[in-house]
Design a protein around this motif. Structure first.
Motif, PDB file in Angstrom:
ATOM      1  N   UNK A  22       0.808  -1.218   0.000  1.00  0.00           N
ATOM      2  CA  UNK A  22       0.000   0.000   0.000  1.00  0.00           C
ATOM      3  C   UNK A  22       0.849   1.279   0.000  1.00  0.00           C
ATOM      4  N   UNK A  23       2.153   1.123  -0.265  1.00  0.00           N
ATOM      5  CA  UNK A  23       3.003   2.322  -0.345  1.00  0.00           C
ATOM      6  C   UNK A  23       2.572   3.240  -1.487  1.00  0.00           C
ATOM      7  N   UNK A  24       2.018   2.644  -2.541  1.00  0.00           N
ATOM      8  CA  UNK A  24       1.612   3.475  -3.683  1.00  0.00           C
ATOM      9  C   UNK A  24       0.468   4.415  -3.306  1.00  0.00           C
ATOM     10  N   UNK A  25      -0.196   4.141  -2.172  1.00  0.00           N
ATOM     11  CA  UNK A  25      -1.241   5.035  -1.690  1.00  0.00           C
ATOM     12  C   UNK A  25      -0.687   6.025  -0.659  1.00  0.00           C
ATOM     13  N   UNK A  26       0.614   5.973  -0.439  1.00  0.00           N
ATOM     14  CA  UNK A  26       1.224   6.861   0.549  1.00  0.00           C
ATOM     15  C   UNK A  26       1.196   6.294   1.956  1.00  0.00           C
ATOM     16  N   UNK A  27       0.799   5.013   2.095  1.00  0.00           N
ATOM     17  CA  UNK A  27       0.741   4.376   3.418  1.00  0.00           C
ATOM     18  C   UNK A  27       2.109   3.768   3.725  1.00  0.00           C
TER      19      UNK A  27
END
Lengths: 332, 246
Positions: A22-27
């Motif tokens: 979920x890094x692509x969502x900034x998480x």
């Protein structure tokens, strides 16, 4: 039933190996600062290596056990005691109902890990039990542990149950323990290995020479998000515009004041400062066990050396798994 | 149909990630290529792939070197980075066609000025405009979300009218409330969580940007077009009430 927090200590959170996908969502990824210590703690109590455990920072954390539990304590030596008596680390340990586990002060290292056989029962958020403090999600209600919190352990695996039963009969711990020195270094001054960062060539020669030869001290601005260092200034050959892009655990950024910042477990997903280096994966646990005023010497290695070191470490971890299986059979 | 291999450079980000550099600068054509690469990787994951993160002109690929190494059937003793690199270069030779999917337009309600936008007056006076002119310029723009980063669901957007581009504050605020809409240079953005920050805050939206219990967990996605529209304080409160009951 369960485990009750009598004193939360400085900062105690539930962490597993991180929140991925979920890094692509900034998480952010988050997770244990010293993942190898958490993995070993889990293996020692028959858990899957990526189960969530407690990350205890520096001192003060005091827990009351309201049921018999099989645990392991690894990582930094924060002088743990059980009902006032010093208790050994790096091995399976039976804590009996009514006992109090306390972490007094950091003798060496900075963060201790406690695994509970069966894991800690908290819901996974985005496939992870890691506490993301700023967003208030994951772990124990998205926050650090507080006085009077109570959490439960899950069901022990077959291996966990076997160890639990063995320790019910004689001593509450085994005479053997894991030789951790090949995984974790608890010295106050360390050589930390790096490979070149994406913008390495953009820094001036003198700065690079200093970076790789002079000591850098960890300042008091050092937490789960990042460590700000203090040492010889590092300057670019010429200023340039860099667009934000993905960063990772151990990325060394240099803002315009010339003092490096190492991104740690709770780093942001993207960053826009030039990156002089990247700490190699096997040395991240060393760094996680350092604190303010400790000193780092950076040493450059190649990507090949870094990846070979990581593969070697994984081999050692597998040997440890095998050795534990053998020990267990011996005690049958 | 074309392949994505041209102009792509691969460099390591440590020993467990690598970066695909796709051209330079902030550019919609590059953004489209980044999206195509993301789609290609996600529909053809290699063994050991953890996740991919798009940015303005790059895609960062996180992998597990141990899994990569043991999944390499060629047994040619290559290090994990080389194995992943070859695998990606091969994937990029596949022909792709530009998607015909429609862009999503997301409308964001904003209360401008007052306590909700304490820097609106400053932005206006900085440019010799009235606050209503700033609102008019900001809410008539069409913004493309290039990437998410900084905080969960924080959109990095392009398309701000240069007439209201304003430098960051000299001293960042220690806490900016969630939903705050700000300007920094020629960027505009929305803060999903309470964080410190140096952007000029001109308004606030009642819309939640970070939705941890939903899939995907964010309101906005890279490639979305954003339009802001002004609402009153009453509408703001009404929106919050509806969100609470929903």
């Amino acid at each position: 039933m369960g485990i009750k927090v009598l004193q939360p200590g400085m900062l105690t959170t539930i962490q597993d190996l991180g929140r991925y996908g979920v890094q692509k969502f900034g998480v952010i990824v988050g997770g244990a600062m010293d993942p190898i210590s958490l993995r070993i703690a889990n293996i020692l109590v028959g858990n899957s290596h990526d189960e969530g455990g407690l990350e205890v920072t520096l001192f003060g954390t005091t827990l009351l056990f309201e049921s018999d539990e099989l645990i392991a304590i690894t990582g930094g030596n924060l002088r743990p005691t059980l009902d006032g008596e010093e208790v050994p680390m790096w091995r399976p340990l039976l804590v009996q109902k009514g006992s109090v586990l306390k972490f007094h002060a950091a003798v060496s290292g900075c963060r201790a890990y406690v695994s509970f056989s069966g894991g800690i029962q908290v819901p996974e958020v985005m496939n992870s039990k890691s506490t993301y403090l700023r967003a208030g999600i994951g772990g124990f209600h998205g926050r650090k542990l507080q006085k009077k919190d109570v959490f439960e352990c899950g069901v022990r695996s077959a291996v966990g149950e076997e160890l639990f039963q063995q320790l019910q009969t004689e001593s509450i711990y085994f005479p053997w323990f894991v030789n951790y020195t090949s995984f974790v270094n608890l010295q106050k001054t360390k050589t930390i290995r790096i490979i070149r960062g994406s913008e390495y060539e953009r820094f001036d020669e003198e700065s690079i020479k200093n970076f790789l030869s002079m000591p850098y001290k960890i300042t008091t601005q050092a937490d789960r998000m990042g460590y700000r260092l203090e040492g010889e200034e590092i300057q670019l050959k010429a200023p340039f515009e860099l667009l934000s892009e993905g960063v990772t655990y151990g990325t060394i950024q240099v803002p315009s004041n010339g003092q490096p910042i190492i991104l740690m477990a709770d780093r942001q997903t993207t960053g826009g400062y030039p990156k002089i280096g990247q700490i190699i994966s096997t040395d991240l646990p060393f760094l996680a066990q350092m604190q303010a005023t400790d000193t780092i010497h950076f040493q450059e290695v190649t990507l090949e050396e870094a990846q070979k070191a990581l593969l070697h470490q994984e081999k050692q971890l597998n040997e440890l798994r095998m050795a534990l299986r053998f020990r267990r059979l011996q005690y049958k | 149909m074309f392949t994505l291999k041209e102009d792509v450079q691969i460099r390591p980000l440590g020993d467990a990630a690598l970066v695909l550099q796709v051209g330079h600068g902030i550019d919609e054509a590059i953004h489209k290529r980044v999206k195509l690469i993301m789609n290609l990787l996600e529909s053809h994951p290699f063994e050991g792939l953890i996740e991919t993160v798009p940015a303005y002109n790059s895609v960062t690929i996180y992998y597990n070197p141990v899994d990569v190494y043991f999944s390499n059937r060629k047994k040619d003793n290559k290090i994990p980075f080389e194995i992943v690199k070859n695998c990606i270069l091969e994937l990029l030779t596949k022909s792709v066609s530009v998607e015909s999917t429609k862009e999503r337009i997301v409308k964001i309600p904003v209360v401008y000025g007052g306590d909700m936008g304490p820097d609106l007056e400053y932005v206006a006076s900085y440019h010799g405009l009235t606050p209503s002119e700033v609102i008019e310029l900001h809410s008539s723009g069409d913004y493309l979300v290039f990437m998410l980063g900084f905080a969960p669901g924080f959109p990095f957007m392009g398309g701000l009218n240069q007439q209201i581009a304003t430098p960051r504050k000299d001293t960042p605020r220690l806490a900016i409330p969630p939903g705050s809409v700000g300007i920094a240079g020629s960027q505009t953005g929305i803060y999903p969580l309470e964080t410190p920050g140096g952007w000029q805050i001109i308004g606030r939206t009642p819309q939640s940007l970070f939705l941890p219990n939903q899939t995907p967990p964010t309101l906005l996605q890279p490639g979305d077009r954003i339009r802001f529209y002004p609402i009153t304080m009453e509408e703001y409160n009404h929106h919050l009430e509806v969100a609470t009951w929903a």
